[in-house]
Design a protein around this motif. Structure first.
Motif, PDB file in Angstrom:
ATOM      1  N   UNK A   5       0.850  -1.175   0.000  1.00 39.05           N
ATOM      2  CA  UNK A   5       0.000   0.000   0.000  1.00 39.05           C
ATOM      3  C   UNK A   5       0.892   1.233   0.000  1.00 39.05           C
ATOM      4  N   UNK A   6       0.592   2.187  -0.854  1.00 34.20           N
ATOM      5  CA  UNK A   6       1.407   3.398  -0.910  1.00 34.20           C
ATOM      6  C   UNK A   6       1.300   4.147   0.409  1.00 34.20           C
ATOM      7  N   UNK A   7       2.413   4.734   0.789  1.00 34.46           N
ATOM      8  CA  UNK A   7       2.462   5.421   2.073  1.00 34.46           C
ATOM      9  C   UNK A   7       1.596   6.669   2.040  1.00 34.46           C
ATOM     10  N   UNK A   8       0.844   6.865   3.099  1.00 27.15           N
ATOM     11  CA  UNK A   8      -0.036   8.014   3.228  1.00 27.15           C
ATOM     12  C   UNK A   8       0.495   8.894   4.348  1.00 27.15           C
ATOM     13  N   UNK A   9       0.439  10.201   4.153  1.00 24.67           N
ATOM     14  CA  UNK A   9       0.900  11.112   5.200  1.00 24.67           C
ATOM     15  C   UNK A   9      -0.233  11.307   6.202  1.00 24.67           C
ATOM     16  N   UNK A  10      -0.304  10.411   7.162  1.00 27.27           N
ATOM     17  CA  UNK A  10      -1.408  10.441   8.116  1.00 27.27           C
ATOM     18  C   UNK A  10      -1.351  11.664   9.029  1.00 27.27           C
ATOM     19  N   UNK A  11      -0.182  12.252   9.187  1.00 27.39           N
ATOM     20  CA  UNK A  11      -0.074  13.437  10.042  1.00 27.39           C
ATOM     21  C   UNK A  11      -0.787  14.640   9.440  1.00 27.39           C
ATOM     22  N   UNK A  12      -1.134  14.554   8.158  1.00 26.65           N
ATOM     23  CA  UNK A  12      -1.815  15.663   7.487  1.00 26.65           C
ATOM     24  C   UNK A  12      -3.329  15.485   7.444  1.00 26.65           C
ATOM     25  N   UNK A  13      -3.838  14.421   8.043  1.00 25.59           N
ATOM     26  CA  UNK A  13      -5.286  14.223   8.074  1.00 25.59           C
ATOM     27  C   UNK A  13      -5.943  15.316   8.913  1.00 25.59           C
ATOM     28  N   UNK A  14      -7.220  15.627   8.650  1.00 24.28           N
ATOM     29  CA  UNK A  14      -7.926  16.578   9.527  1.00 24.28           C
ATOM     30  C   UNK A  14      -8.035  15.986  10.926  1.00 24.28           C
ATOM     31  N   UNK A  15      -7.465  16.657  11.904  1.00 24.67           N
ATOM     32  CA  UNK A  15      -7.339  16.076  13.234  1.00 24.67           C
ATOM     33  C   UNK A  15      -8.678  15.824  13.918  1.00 24.67           C
ATOM     34  N   UNK A  16      -9.694  16.606  13.605  1.00 29.60           N
ATOM     35  CA  UNK A  16     -10.980  16.400  14.272  1.00 29.60           C
ATOM     36  C   UNK A  16     -11.702  15.162  13.746  1.00 29.60           C
ATOM     37  N   UNK A  17     -11.273  14.667  12.574  1.00 27.82           N
ATOM     38  CA  UNK A  17     -11.921  13.506  11.960  1.00 27.82           C
ATOM     39  C   UNK A  17     -10.892  12.513  11.430  1.00 27.82           C
ATOM     40  N   UNK A  18      -9.777  12.369  12.131  1.00 26.34           N
ATOM     41  CA  UNK A  18      -8.689  11.578  11.541  1.00 26.34           C
ATOM     42  C   UNK A  18      -9.037  10.097  11.403  1.00 26.34           C
ATOM     43  N   UNK A  19      -9.835   9.562  12.302  1.00 24.64           N
ATOM     44  CA  UNK A  19     -10.208   8.150  12.176  1.00 24.64           C
ATOM     45  C   UNK A  19     -11.073   7.920  10.935  1.00 24.64           C
ATOM     46  N   UNK A  20     -11.984   8.848  10.690  1.00 24.15           N
ATOM     47  CA  UNK A  20     -12.864   8.735   9.523  1.00 24.15           C
ATOM     48  C   UNK A  20     -12.081   8.798   8.220  1.00 24.15           C
ATOM     49  N   UNK A  21     -10.913   9.444   8.249  1.00 24.24           N
ATOM     50  CA  UNK A  21     -10.124   9.628   7.031  1.00 24.24           C
ATOM     51  C   UNK A  21      -8.971   8.631   6.896  1.00 24.24           C
ATOM     52  N   UNK A  22      -8.887   7.671   7.790  1.00 24.58           N
ATOM     53  CA  UNK A  22      -7.823   6.672   7.669  1.00 24.58           C
ATOM     54  C   UNK A  22      -8.031   5.822   6.417  1.00 24.58           C
ATOM     55  N   UNK A  23      -6.961   5.362   5.798  1.00 29.15           N
ATOM     56  CA  UNK A  23      -7.101   4.468   4.638  1.00 29.15           C
ATOM     57  C   UNK A  23      -7.878   3.209   5.014  1.00 29.15           C
ATOM     58  N   UNK A  24      -8.632   2.687   4.081  1.00 27.54           N
ATOM     59  CA  UNK A  24      -9.472   1.511   4.354  1.00 27.54           C
ATOM     60  C   UNK A  24      -8.647   0.306   4.782  1.00 27.54           C
ATOM     61  N   UNK A  25      -7.362   0.299   4.436  1.00 32.65           N
ATOM     62  CA  UNK A  25      -6.495  -0.814   4.839  1.00 32.65           C
ATOM     63  C   UNK A  25      -6.363  -0.919   6.354  1.00 32.65           C
ATOM     64  N   UNK A  26      -6.702   0.149   7.073  1.00 40.21           N
ATOM     65  CA  UNK A  26      -6.591   0.135   8.536  1.00 40.21           C
ATOM     66  C   UNK A  26      -7.927  -0.090   9.239  1.00 40.21           C
ATOM     67  N   UNK A  27      -9.006  -0.180   8.491  1.00 37.12           N
ATOM     68  CA  UNK A  27     -10.318  -0.276   9.117  1.00 37.12           C
ATOM     69  C   UNK A  27     -10.515  -1.583   9.885  1.00 37.12           C
ATOM     70  N   UNK A  28      -9.786  -2.619   9.511  1.00 35.96           N
ATOM     71  CA  UNK A  28      -9.939  -3.904  10.195  1.00 35.96           C
ATOM     72  C   UNK A  28      -8.756  -4.225  11.105  1.00 35.96           C
ATOM     73  N   UNK A  29      -7.905  -3.236  11.335  1.00 33.60           N
ATOM     74  CA  UNK A  29      -6.812  -3.409  12.294  1.00 33.60           C
ATOM     75  C   UNK A  29      -7.359  -3.229  13.707  1.00 33.60           C
ATOM     76  N   UNK A  30      -7.138  -4.164  14.617  1.00 35.67           N
ATOM     77  CA  UNK A  30      -7.606  -3.976  15.997  1.00 35.67           C
ATOM     78  C   UNK A  30      -7.076  -2.663  16.575  1.00 35.67           C
ATOM     79  N   UNK A  31      -7.943  -1.924  17.238  1.00 38.05           N
ATOM     80  CA  UNK A  31      -7.526  -0.634  17.797  1.00 38.05           C
ATOM     81  C   UNK A  31      -6.393  -0.789  18.807  1.00 38.05           C
ATOM     82  N   UNK A  32      -6.324  -1.943  19.452  1.00 41.48           N
ATOM     83  CA  UNK A  32      -5.250  -2.147  20.431  1.00 41.48           C
ATOM     84  C   UNK A  32      -3.893  -2.328  19.764  1.00 41.48           C
TER      85      UNK A  32
END
Length: 326
Positions: A5-32
């Motif tokens: 998966x191409x690297x995404x600059x997650x530090x540039x996501x909108x901080x108030x909604x950063x979880x909503x904007x995470x790449x779909x590849x992380x949606x099934x990663x356990x939060x822990x």
């Protein structure tokens, strides 16, 4: 054929909604296994400056006696070293905080059932007020998930615990509460409408499926960044706990440090150490491996690059994600 998966600059996501904007590849990663920014002593921006408000009884006897007889001299020192966050809970959430360290107390000689937060002294706003503010924020941010750690209970009777739990479950969060489960991912939380994980450091958690057991908090008890880092590197060698856990990069002053830095405050100590601490944080990795970190909590979290630095650690998880292409 496989490709990373191409690297995404997650530090540039909108901080108030950063979880909503995470790449779909992380949606099934356990939060822990993800890196989550947290706020240590989250509700200390509203400590009661009224001299009639007592110092909390967990403070050393000597401090309580000095405060009683030399209040005009002692109180300014108490406030300088008790405030760990200057931003409101809404501002912290808007800035990306998703774990809140909540320390709950019932004021002595208070005939009401009102509960407050405390750190050195008590807060002016009640627990119920803050929880409702969090609920209102979540209503506007339906894909964000917060972890609320209720701990360090002070002066609560069993009846007050029961009332607090009832308020959490029935009056404030209701269906937004995530019950205890083996694996929590963004995808399954979103599908069920859950947005709140509550950990509760009291045996009453045994009787409520909506209350998670206390989340371990790694506390180094150091006043120097280098010593704190050394302590955490030692702990990492023994492996991470299972499930959620917190690494607290909050420095801890002692009487010797305060006396040798009479003009400073906790904020001065923390902000001067942040360059070293953030340099160490950037080297950390989330995940299930030995040495991996999960929640990272700090002081004055909105006043540095702490939050985007922690969120960006999840890029390490993306690098490991392999997509099978047709």
């Amino acid at each position: 054929m496989t490709s990373e998966v191409s690297q995404v600059s997650l530090s540039e996501l909108p901080m108030d909604n950063w979880m909503a904007h995470l790449p779909s590849a992380l949606w099934e990663t356990p939060l822990c296994y993800m890196a989550i920014p947290g706020s240590h002593n989250a509700i200390t921006y509203c400590l009661d400056r009224n001299d009639r408000s007592p110092v909390d009884p967990t403070q050393p006897d000597m401090l309580q006696k000095l405060d009683k007889y030399m209040k005009p001299i002692i109180r300014p020192f108490v406030y300088k070293w008790a405030i760990a966050q200057e931003s409101s809970i809404r501002e912290q959430l808007d800035s990306g905080v998703r774990y809140c360290d909540l320390r709950i107390a019932h004021r002595p000689n208070d005939s009401s059932n009102d509960l407050y937060f405390y750190h050195g002294v008590y807060t002016t706003i009640t627990v119920e007020m803050v929880l409702k503010e969090i609920r209102e924020w979540l209503d506007v941010h339906p894909k964000e998930v917060v972890i609320l750690s209720f701990s360090h209970f002070l002066g609560l009777s069993q009846e007050l615990h029961t009332l607090l739990v009832s308020s959490i479950k029935n009056n404030v969060f209701d269906s937004k509460l995530c019950p205890k489960m083996e694996c929590v991912t963004l995808r399954n939380l979103w599908s069920q409408g859950h947005q709140v994980i509550v950990s509760y450091e009291h045996n009453i958690a045994n009787y409520h499926r909506e209350l998670w057991f206390h989340i371990p908090y790694w506390w180094a008890n150091k006043c120097k960044a280098e010593a704190l880092i050394e302590e955490f590197e030692r702990r990492k060698q023994n492996g991470r706990p299972g499930g959620f856990f917190v690494t607290g990069i909050n420095l801890t002053e002692d009487l010797k440090y305060i006396c040798s830095h009479p003009t400073e405050s906790l904020k001065d100590m923390v902000m001067s150490a942040y360059p070293i601490l953030l340099s160490w944080v950037k080297q950390q990795k989330p995940g299930s491996n030995t040495g991996s970190l999960n929640i990272i909590a700090g002081d004055f979290v909105t006043e540095s690059r702490f939050i985007p630095t922690v969120i960006a650690l999840n890029e390490n998880l993306l690098k490991r994600t392999i997509i099978t292409e047709p």
